[in-house]
Scaffold this motif. Structure first.
Motif, PDB file in Angstrom:
ATOM      1  N   UNK A 142       4.359   7.274 -19.975  1.00  0.00           N
ATOM      2  CA  UNK A 142       5.267   6.499 -19.125  1.00  0.00           C
ATOM      3  C   UNK A 142       6.596   7.213 -18.908  1.00  0.00           C
ATOM      4  N   UNK A 143       7.151   7.813 -19.983  1.00  0.00           N
ATOM      5  CA  UNK A 143       8.439   8.511 -19.780  1.00  0.00           C
ATOM      6  C   UNK A 143       8.245   9.968 -19.379  1.00  0.00           C
ATOM      7  N   UNK A 144       7.265  10.627 -20.021  1.00  0.00           N
ATOM      8  CA  UNK A 144       7.154  12.078 -19.830  1.00  0.00           C
ATOM      9  C   UNK A 144       6.671  12.452 -18.429  1.00  0.00           C
ATOM     10  N   UNK A 145       5.751  11.665 -17.897  1.00  0.00           N
ATOM     11  CA  UNK A 145       5.188  11.990 -16.585  1.00  0.00           C
ATOM     12  C   UNK A 145       5.661  11.054 -15.481  1.00  0.00           C
ATOM     13  N   UNK A 152       0.781  -1.232   0.000  1.00  0.00           N
ATOM     14  CA  UNK A 152       0.000   0.000   0.000  1.00  0.00           C
ATOM     15  C   UNK A 152       0.809   1.275   0.000  1.00  0.00           C
ATOM     16  N   UNK A 153       2.106   1.173   0.236  1.00  0.00           N
ATOM     17  CA  UNK A 153       2.923   2.380   0.315  1.00  0.00           C
ATOM     18  C   UNK A 153       3.749   2.665  -0.919  1.00  0.00           C
ATOM     19  N   UNK A 154       3.486   1.960  -2.015  1.00  0.00           N
ATOM     20  CA  UNK A 154       4.299   2.141  -3.219  1.00  0.00           C
ATOM     21  C   UNK A 154       4.121   3.517  -3.837  1.00  0.00           C
ATOM     22  N   UNK A 155       5.212   4.034  -4.449  1.00  0.00           N
ATOM     23  CA  UNK A 155       5.133   5.296  -5.183  1.00  0.00           C
ATOM     24  C   UNK A 155       4.464   5.058  -6.532  1.00  0.00           C
ATOM     25  N   UNK A 156       3.891   6.122  -7.107  1.00  0.00           N
ATOM     26  CA  UNK A 156       3.235   6.017  -8.418  1.00  0.00           C
ATOM     27  C   UNK A 156       4.217   5.714  -9.554  1.00  0.00           C
ATOM     28  N   UNK A 157       5.348   6.409  -9.664  1.00  0.00           N
ATOM     29  CA  UNK A 157       6.266   6.104 -10.778  1.00  0.00           C
ATOM     30  C   UNK A 157       6.895   4.728 -10.594  1.00  0.00           C
ATOM     31  N   UNK A 202       7.637  11.271 -33.089  1.00  0.00           N
ATOM     32  CA  UNK A 202       8.149  12.599 -32.732  1.00  0.00           C
ATOM     33  C   UNK A 202       8.074  12.926 -31.245  1.00  0.00           C
ATOM     34  N   UNK A 203       7.264  12.202 -30.481  1.00  0.00           N
ATOM     35  CA  UNK A 203       7.168  12.475 -29.048  1.00  0.00           C
ATOM     36  C   UNK A 203       8.069  11.555 -28.216  1.00  0.00           C
ATOM     37  N   UNK A 204       8.853  10.731 -28.905  1.00  0.00           N
ATOM     38  CA  UNK A 204       9.755   9.812 -28.205  1.00  0.00           C
ATOM     39  C   UNK A 204      11.197  10.295 -28.362  1.00  0.00           C
TER      40      UNK A 204
END
Ligand SMILES: [Zn+2]
Length: 190
Positions: A75-78, A21-26, A158-160
């Motif tokens: 996944x990478x940007x945020x 339950x304590x895991x970070x989002x990323x 182009x966004x990668x």
């Protein structure tokens, strides 16, 4: 026990001893896997993942669809992933039909088709729908080439950013082993 009951029962057992339950989002290990939805593939097991470790994006074939790329960019940007894997597999169902075949099956009926020696055939009585002709089903005619195509499509988006390594693999459903698919540098640079 119905499938619904089975799932709820399994979840009850999982939650009873849950300690994540304590895991970070990323994702803690900073990578993402794009792979097939095939029920024989368990990315957590074949790649050694625990909850919170990595993003796993799944669709039919593990294809680099617009929606898969949407997820990878988020996944990478945020969420900070910095290394990606495209993992298709042997004996993928996406090799067993074409856009024309599934479009024809859907036009005939919305029942589940049957698979015979000559491929899928329809056993429903209809009515079907012609909506399927508007969908690119992203079927696979060559396993290795499909991995190369998807790695290249992702790298060239182009966004990668070019700094993100994108590894291509085939998972062998008979051995559980990952087999690297080299992506020719001229294709990734094309
Ligand atoms: Zn598959």
């Amino acid at each position: 026990m119905s499938v619904l009951d089975e799932v709820l029962s399994a979840n009850e057992a999982y939650a009873a001893s849950f300690d994540k339950g304590g895991l970070a989002l990323p994702p803690a290990r900073g990578f993402a896997i794009l792979t097939c939805m095939d029920a024989r593939l368990d990315p957590a097991k074949y790649a050694g993942l625990s909850e919170g470790d990595a993003h796993v994006i799944r669709n039919a074939g593990g294809r680099a669809s617009d929606d898969a790329i949407r997820s990878l960019v988020i996944s990478y940007k945020l969420l900070g992933t910095s290394e990606w894997f495209v993992i298709h597999h042997t004996d993928c169902g996406m090799e067993f039909f074409t856009d024309e075949v599934i479009t024809g099956l859907l036009a005939n009926s919305l029942e589940t088709a049957a698979l015979g020696d000559d491929g899928f055939y329809d056993v429903g009585t209809g009515p079907g729908s012609d909506h399927g002709q508007h969908i690119d089903w992203l079927t696979i005619s060559d396993q290795t080439q499909a991995v190369v195509d998807d790695v290249v499509r992702i790298k060239e988006h182009p966004l990668v950013p070019p700094r993100i390594p994108v590894h291509g693999f085939l998972y062998d459903v008979r051995t559980g082993r990952l087999i690297e698919v080299p992506v020719p540098s001229d294709e990734s640079a094309a």
